[in-house]
Design a protein around this motif. Structure first.
Motif, PDB file in Angstrom:
ATOM      1  N   SER A  25       0.830  -1.211   0.000  1.00 49.81           N
ATOM      2  CA  SER A  25       0.000   0.000   0.000  1.00 49.81           C
ATOM      3  C   SER A  25       0.860   1.255   0.000  1.00 49.81           C
ATOM      4  CB  SER A  25      -0.976   0.025   1.169  1.00 49.81           C
ATOM      5  OG  SER A  25      -0.790  -1.044   2.038  1.00 49.81           O
ATOM      6  N   VAL A  26       2.035   1.160   0.614  1.00 45.51           N
ATOM      7  CA  VAL A  26       2.950   2.308   0.571  1.00 45.51           C
ATOM      8  C   VAL A  26       3.381   2.549  -0.870  1.00 45.51           C
ATOM      9  CG1 VAL A  26       5.184   3.171   1.325  1.00 45.51           C
ATOM     10  CG2 VAL A  26       3.746   1.850   2.906  1.00 45.51           C
ATOM     11  N   VAL A  27       3.751   1.451  -1.528  1.00 37.47           N
ATOM     12  CA  VAL A  27       4.162   1.581  -2.931  1.00 37.47           C
ATOM     13  C   VAL A  27       3.039   2.196  -3.739  1.00 37.47           C
ATOM     14  CG1 VAL A  27       4.893   0.312  -4.974  1.00 37.47           C
ATOM     15  CG2 VAL A  27       5.740  -0.366  -2.722  1.00 37.47           C
ATOM     16  N   LYS A  28       1.831   1.707  -3.490  1.00 39.58           N
ATOM     17  CA  LYS A  28       0.684   2.204  -4.245  1.00 39.58           C
ATOM     18  C   LYS A  28       0.520   3.718  -4.050  1.00 39.58           C
ATOM     19  CE  LYS A  28      -4.415   1.711  -3.969  1.00 39.58           C
ATOM     20  NZ  LYS A  28      -4.752   2.948  -4.453  1.00 39.58           N
ATOM     21  N   GLU A  29       0.505   4.156  -2.824  1.00 40.77           N
ATOM     22  CA  GLU A  29       0.286   5.580  -2.574  1.00 40.77           C
ATOM     23  C   GLU A  29       1.391   6.426  -3.202  1.00 40.77           C
ATOM     24  OE1 GLU A  29      -2.410   6.767  -1.393  1.00 40.77           O
ATOM     25  OE2 GLU A  29      -3.287   4.845  -0.798  1.00 40.77           O
ATOM     26  N   LEU A  30       2.623   5.954  -3.046  1.00 40.16           N
ATOM     27  CA  LEU A  30       3.736   6.751  -3.564  1.00 40.16           C
ATOM     28  C   LEU A  30       3.759   6.777  -5.080  1.00 40.16           C
ATOM     29  CD1 LEU A  30       6.549   5.785  -1.015  1.00 40.16           C
ATOM     30  CD2 LEU A  30       5.026   7.776  -1.003  1.00 40.16           C
ATOM     31  N   VAL A  31       3.472   5.634  -5.681  1.00 40.98           N
ATOM     32  CA  VAL A  31       3.464   5.596  -7.156  1.00 40.98           C
ATOM     33  C   VAL A  31       2.313   6.453  -7.688  1.00 40.98           C
ATOM     34  CG1 VAL A  31       3.054   4.109  -9.149  1.00 40.98           C
ATOM     35  CG2 VAL A  31       4.648   3.389  -7.372  1.00 40.98           C
ATOM     36  N   GLU A  32       1.191   6.408  -7.000  1.00 32.35           N
ATOM     37  CA  GLU A  32       0.068   7.237  -7.446  1.00 32.35           C
ATOM     38  C   GLU A  32       0.419   8.723  -7.351  1.00 32.35           C
ATOM     39  OE1 GLU A  32      -3.794   4.352  -6.765  1.00 32.35           O
ATOM     40  OE2 GLU A  32      -3.534   6.080  -5.447  1.00 32.35           O
ATOM     41  N   GLY A  96      -5.338  13.428   0.656  1.00 34.49           N
ATOM     42  CA  GLY A  96      -4.345  14.149   1.441  1.00 34.49           C
ATOM     43  C   GLY A  96      -3.949  13.417   2.705  1.00 34.49           C
ATOM     44  N   GLU A  97      -4.043  12.086   2.664  1.00 27.72           N
ATOM     45  CA  GLU A  97      -3.745  11.331   3.860  1.00 27.72           C
ATOM     46  C   GLU A  97      -2.471  10.517   3.736  1.00 27.72           C
ATOM     47  OE1 GLU A  97      -7.901  10.170   6.018  1.00 27.72           O
ATOM     48  OE2 GLU A  97      -7.228   8.963   4.328  1.00 27.72           O
ATOM     49  N   ALA A  98      -2.099  10.233   2.511  1.00 34.25           N
ATOM     50  CA  ALA A  98      -1.100   9.202   2.285  1.00 34.25           C
ATOM     51  C   ALA A  98       0.229   9.514   2.962  1.00 34.25           C
ATOM     52  CB  ALA A  98      -0.906   8.998   0.786  1.00 34.25           C
ATOM     53  N   LEU A  99       0.789  10.664   2.606  1.00 35.76           N
ATOM     54  CA  LEU A  99       2.128  10.946   3.128  1.00 35.76           C
ATOM     55  C   LEU A  99       2.115  11.003   4.643  1.00 35.76           C
ATOM     56  CD1 LEU A  99       3.737  13.497   0.658  1.00 35.76           C
ATOM     57  CD2 LEU A  99       4.060  11.021   0.834  1.00 35.76           C
ATOM     58  N   VAL A 145      10.978   9.711  -2.348  1.00 37.99           N
ATOM     59  CA  VAL A 145      10.450   9.423  -1.020  1.00 37.99           C
ATOM     60  C   VAL A 145      11.091   8.140  -0.548  1.00 37.99           C
ATOM     61  CG1 VAL A 145       8.399   8.921   0.349  1.00 37.99           C
ATOM     62  CG2 VAL A 145       8.275  10.567  -1.543  1.00 37.99           C
ATOM     63  N   ARG A 146      11.701   8.190   0.635  1.00 36.91           N
ATOM     64  CA  ARG A 146      12.304   6.998   1.224  1.00 36.91           C
ATOM     65  C   ARG A 146      11.504   6.619   2.443  1.00 36.91           C
ATOM     66  NH1 ARG A 146      17.655   5.390   0.017  1.00 36.91           N
ATOM     67  NH2 ARG A 146      18.006   4.437   2.067  1.00 36.91           N
ATOM     68  N   VAL A 147      11.071   5.387   2.485  1.00 36.95           N
ATOM     69  CA  VAL A 147      10.332   4.915   3.648  1.00 36.95           C
ATOM     70  C   VAL A 147      11.148   3.781   4.247  1.00 36.95           C
ATOM     71  CG1 VAL A 147       8.193   3.880   4.473  1.00 36.95           C
ATOM     72  CG2 VAL A 147       8.143   5.540   2.599  1.00 36.95           C
ATOM     73  N   GLU A 148      11.707   4.016   5.438  1.00 40.45           N
ATOM     74  CA  GLU A 148      12.543   2.983   6.051  1.00 40.45           C
ATOM     75  C   GLU A 148      11.867   2.454   7.291  1.00 40.45           C
ATOM     76  OE1 GLU A 148      17.035   3.871   5.841  1.00 40.45           O
ATOM     77  OE2 GLU A 148      16.037   5.787   5.402  1.00 40.45           O
ATOM     78  N   ASP A 149      12.180   1.215   7.586  1.00 42.78           N
ATOM     79  CA  ASP A 149      11.669   0.575   8.811  1.00 42.78           C
ATOM     80  C   ASP A 149      10.165   0.782   8.982  1.00 42.78           C
ATOM     81  OD1 ASP A 149      14.230  -0.208   9.343  1.00 42.78           O
ATOM     82  OD2 ASP A 149      14.681   1.636  10.469  1.00 42.78           O
ATOM     83  N   LEU A 150       9.441   0.371   7.972  1.00 44.46           N
ATOM     84  CA  LEU A 150       7.985   0.504   8.002  1.00 44.46           C
ATOM     85  C   LEU A 150       7.418  -0.279   9.185  1.00 44.46           C
ATOM     86  CD1 LEU A 150       5.523   1.604   6.384  1.00 44.46           C
ATOM     87  CD2 LEU A 150       5.460  -0.595   5.219  1.00 44.46           C
ATOM     88  N   PHE A 151       6.454   0.320   9.849  1.00 40.68           N
ATOM     89  CA  PHE A 151       5.780  -0.280  11.002  1.00 40.68           C
ATOM     90  C   PHE A 151       6.734  -0.512  12.178  1.00 40.68           C
ATOM     91  CE2 PHE A 151       3.067  -2.326   7.512  1.00 40.68           C
ATOM     92  CZ  PHE A 151       2.148  -1.283   7.533  1.00 40.68           C
TER      93      PHE A 151
END
Lengths: 578, 377
Positions: A25-32, A96-99, A145-151
């Motif tokens: 879902s992170v990939v989805k939001e960022l790609v969108e 406007g929620e994703a990020l 956008v870098r997302v590290e250590d998700l959750f």
């Protein structure tokens, strides 16, 4: 316990639960977001199945340095300004929620530069807390956008993640689907340091199709393209012989958004009506474009569910677009699909609902060959003709089994005979039809409507070899019948033809003749359940070999199924899956 | 039941009745042959409920009785037994038939004879008596014209009428009609009318024995059946219900052209034409040209096919009347010429679209009508 307003941190983690369910879902939001920013080059890097790192880099518009921190606030978006806009959404995102959500459950950094600026800016966020303000950095135009250590701060969510393999393939699936929807965008997906998907951005969808399914399937997929008043349906569907045991091969996009809509996929499957076996589902990648105000995407935070204002219209459109594409391409369903059939010319006749056969059957083969040059050396069977067949026998008093140079053929005796009669009749019809006079003319009594129709079409019937005289009000005498039908009850044969007149309100002459002939041949053909002698079976095969389009019956159903040697070998485990 | 029979008699009898056995049926007893003692002879019967065949063979009967024996098993077994005496002994409790012959001893599991459908007992006193060879000839000339299309059941049968001492058989399949009349050697007191399935008549011709034997036909009132009986064979068939087309009105009463040809030459020409016609619509064209003082009349029989080619054969003929060009299904022509039985045959025609009539020269009892074909457009 007293009621209290939740602290911001908790609230955003709850919101994140809806949007950010798993790494995909992170990939989805960022790609969108990247797509909404008009990027034409998107690179996705994933490590540790998305739990360690997800990085999405694009070359889109970018975010100005002074807006970077606002971008991370909840309900902050550039895609929508008023509530009215909500009903006219053209972008993939808008909530406007994703990020904000992603940032609240990970160690997050965003680096962005707009084209006009010389330097970009970077903002670091950890668990939703900004680590200072944006700092200027050198960066290429666009956003990373870098997302590290998700959750890392939501261990419960972490526990519910599936195996790494599942999570990785979810990401693969998702990126592939978007690559398909945006063929003009160059996608590069690197998972664990390995290139999982790379598209050229050439705009060729079939090319991307090959990475969604495989090259072989992509080659076989039929093209759909139908434009309706309000919407457009295009994309690819599998030919009749290519099916899956579940609906997972069906991908639907609405206005470039991947959606999961059971009723739309049902409409798609209904387009295959009577062509699929029970429990089999087609493969498809269908794109539907309709005005944004006709579809409500604001149903669920992940936006995979949508609602339509005009659903019936839409479903009918999808169904008939699919049906039309299928009828235009009705080659032998080759099981295992190792051979290339050149699509046969459209065999369809005008239907009651006013379908016309497509003007041009899109020549999928040429396109496919240019995409997949390695298939150029595959043997191409001559269009239409069947190879020399050696009869093996009859199965279930309905099918003939025969061997060809390239495997096993199962032939539907009724459909095959129908085709043979049809071509004989059509060939004869071009010159003149031989008819056989009846010993005792058959008197037919018809309802007034039917009798008027028959009376109007007497000259046409005469050309087809029926000699019919008016024998009083609503009564006719059948004096002779076409020779090909001499084995059939003459009264019944004429009745069958009249039913056809009744179905078509304003039939075109040349089409109705072919249609009547097809109908009459159906009546005269051997039925399933009829035991055929060896001699009859052999004659049927050799007659079929001489037909011009032996692969379908005049109504478009296949006459034969092909099981290639290759498929047999694979089924018996003699060769490994290639 | 305890009987002794000769192997060859038993094999012969089973061969005759086996044609009426229904091998695939939901009623298991129909796959069996009824074996019963009957007034000093052994009676074998089989039926598929449409046709029943009974054959009596000579036997030495020690104990009366009856049972039904699986037809296939029994016939195959009897076929392997040596010539000579076969002893059969039924154990009623277990319905097991001991068959003993020479050194072989076999037991066959049987089904109680009570389950076998009862066969009608004909009253032969008011039956019609035919000579076997005459009857077989009649059947041969008519039965091929019957239809095989089950959609019109009436046409799958042969209409048989008896009036005074005149018997008529007629069959038609929608495109042709065959009518055979004959005189009975012994007149019948009552007139009869029945539609008999063509298949039953074919079986009758096969089993009726030969030479100067006689066949007695009877129609038991109200049963919808016909029974043919010779000394040792009986065939029962269901009749076909319905009304047969009035064929007399179909037979043309006049003609414009009468063509007399040698049956053999005409048949040969038709066979030749059929080689080419069979690929297409079986259409053969007859160009009939009357002769004059200088040359005899001729019939040119031609056929053509897109794939195989074309053929033309000319047969000399004596022709009265106008020239005519007419087309027929060549298979119909061939089939009737096969059975005319006289050296010469007459073909009477009026026009291209009117029926053709074939009569053997010197035999008023037979006639055959064939409807023409034509090319539309």
């Amino acid at each position: 316990m007293p009621i209290q307003i939740l602290p911001d941190e908790v609230a955003s983690q709850i919101a994140a639960g809806e949007v950010v369910e798993r790494p995909a879902s992170v990939v989805k939001e960022l790609v969108e977001n990247a797509l909404d920013a008009c990027a034409d080059h998107i690179t996705i890097t994933v490590e540790g199945a998305g739990q360690k790192l997800i990085e999405v880099a694009d070359n889109g518009q970018g975010i100005p340095a002074n807006q970077l921190s606002i971008a991370l606030a909840r309900h902050a978006t550039s895609k929508l300004t008023s509530a009215e806009d909500l009903f006219n959404i053209r972008t993939l995102g808008f909530r406007g929620e994703a990020l904000a959500s992603i940032a609240s459950v990970s160690r997050f950094s965003i680096t962005s530069r707009i084209r006009e600026e010389e330097a970009g800016a970077r903002l670091l966020v950890e668990g939703g807390q900004m680590e200072g303000g944006p700092v200027p950095v050198g960066a290429p135009a666009g956003t990373v956008v870098r997302v590290e250590d998700l959750f890392y701060n939501v261990p419960a969510r972490r526990k519910f993640l599936k195996t790494d393999t599942t999570e990785r393939s979810q990401i693969d699936d998702f990126v592939t689907r978007y690559a398909l929807a945006y063929p003009q965008v160059r996608f590069l997906l690197v998972q664990e340091g390995r290139t999982a998907l790379q598209t050229t951005g050439s705009g060729n969808r079939r090319e991307v199709l090959a990475s969604l399914f495989n090259a072989d399937i992509a080659r076989q997929m039929l093209e759909v393209n139908a434009v309706y008043e309000d919407f457009r349906v295009f994309g690819f569907i599998s030919p009749v012989g290519l099916t899956r045991a579940n609906r997972r091969g069906i991908t639907l996009f609405i206005n470039g958004r991947w959606v999961q809509d059971i009723s739309l996929s049902t409409a798609l499957i209904q387009g295959y009506h009577s062509m699929l076996m029970v429990g089999r589902y087609p493969l498809a990648a269908l794109f539907i474009e309709l005005p944004p105000n006709k579809v409500d995407v604001n149903v669920h935070p992940t936006k995979t569910e949508v609602r339509f204002t005009d659903r019936d219209e839409l479903f009918k459109g999808v169904q008939s677009a699919v049906r039309r594409a299928l009828l235009a391409h009705s080659p032998v369903p080759a099981m295992g699909g190792q051979l290339r059939w050149t699509p046969t010319p459209p065999q369809t006749f005008s239907r009651r609902d006013g379908w016309q056969p497509p003007e041009m059957a899109p020549d999928t083969q040429i396109e496919a060959a240019s995409v997949m040059p390695e298939y150029k050396h595959q043997p191409v069977l001559p269009a239409g003709n069947v190879p020399l067949l050696r009869l093996i026998g009859q199965v279930g008093t309905a099918y003939l089994v025969a061997e060809g140079p390239d495997g096993l053929y199962l032939i539907d005796q009724h459909a095959a005979h129908e085709r043979i009669l049809f071509e004989k009749f059509m060939a004869e019809h071009k010159q003149s039809v031989a008819s056989q006079t009846l010993l005792d003319p058959v008197t037919l009594e018809l309802e007034p409507g039917a009798s008027r129709l028959l009376e109007e079409n007497l000259p046409l019937m005469g050309r087809l070899g029926f000699e019919i005289e008016v024998f009083g009000p609503n009564a006719f005498k059948v004096r002779s019948v076409p020779v090909l039908l001499s084995g059939v009850d003459p009264g019944a044969a004429v009745r069958v033809v009249i039913e056809d007149f009744e179905e078509d309100e304003a039939p075109l002459q040349d089409q109705i003749e072919a249609k009547i002939i097809a109908r009459v041949c159906k009546r005269a053909a051997v039925k399933a359940g009829q035991v055929l002698s060896q001699e009859e079976q052999r004659t049927l095969l050799s007659d079929l070999e001489t037909c011009q389009s032996p692969r379908t019956c005049p109504h478009g159903r296949p006459t034969m199924i092909h099981l290639s040697i290759d498929l047999l070998e694979r089924q018996f485990g003699r060769t490994g899956a290639r | 039941m305890k009987v002794s029979v000769l192997q060859e008699n038993l094999a012969h009898g089973l061969g005759i009745v086996s044609r009426a056995v229904a091998p695939r049926t939901t009623l298991p007893v129909l796959a069996n042959v009824l074996v019963a003692t009957d007034e000093g002879r052994l009676r074998l019967s089989a039926t598929n409920l449409e046709i029943g065949i009974t054959c009596w063979i000579g036997a030495k009967i020690s104990d009366e009785g009856s049972t039904t024996v699986p037809a296939r098993t029994f016939a195959d077994l009897v076929g392997t037994l040596p010539d000579g005496q076969v002893d059969m002994d039924l154990v009623v409790q277990t319905q097991t038939l001991h068959v003993r012959s020479g050194t072989s001893n076999t037991d066959i599991k049987c089904i109680d004879a009570q389950e076998f459908p009862p066969m009608p007992v004909p009253d032969l006193r008011d039956g019609v008596v035919f000579n076997v060879s005459d009857l077989r000839e009649m059947i041969k000339q008519v039965v091929f014209a019957a239809s095989s299309d089950e959609a019109r059941p009436v046409l799958t049968g042969v209409l048989l009428t008896v009036e005074d001492n005149l018997v008529t058989m007629a069959a038609a399949d929608g495109f042709r009609l065959s009518v055979r009349k004959a005189e009975l050697s012994q007149g019948s007191a009552q007139s009869m009318k029945a539609i008999i399935p063509a298949r039953a008549l074919n079986e009758l011709a096969r089993i009726a024995g030969d030479g100067d034997d006689t066949v007695t036909m009877s129609l038991p009132p109200g049963r919808g059946q016909v029974i043919f009986r010779t000394d040792d064979v009986e065939l029962t068939s269901q009749l076909i219900e319905g009304s047969f087309p009035d064929f007399e009105q179909i037979i043309p009463v006049m003609h414009n052209t009468r063509t007399v040809v040698s049956s053999a030459a005409f048949l040969k020409a038709c066979k030749q034409a059929e080689i080419f016609a069979r690929d297409g619509s079986h259409i053969a064209r007859l160009n009939i040209t009357p002769g004059d003082e200088l040359q005899p009349g001729s019939v040119e029989i031609s056929a053509q096919s897109e794939e195989t080619g074309s053929s033309e054969a000319v047969v000399e003929a004596t022709i009265e009347g106008q020239p005519v060009l007419i087309a027929f299904n060549v298979r119909y022509l061939r089939e009737v010429l096969d059975v005319v039985g006289t050296p010469n045959v007459a073909l009477e025609t009026t026009a291209a679209a009117a029926p053709g009539l074939i009569r053997p020269m010197g035999d008023d009892g037979f006639l055959h009508v064939i409807m023409p074909m034509h090319l539309g457009g």
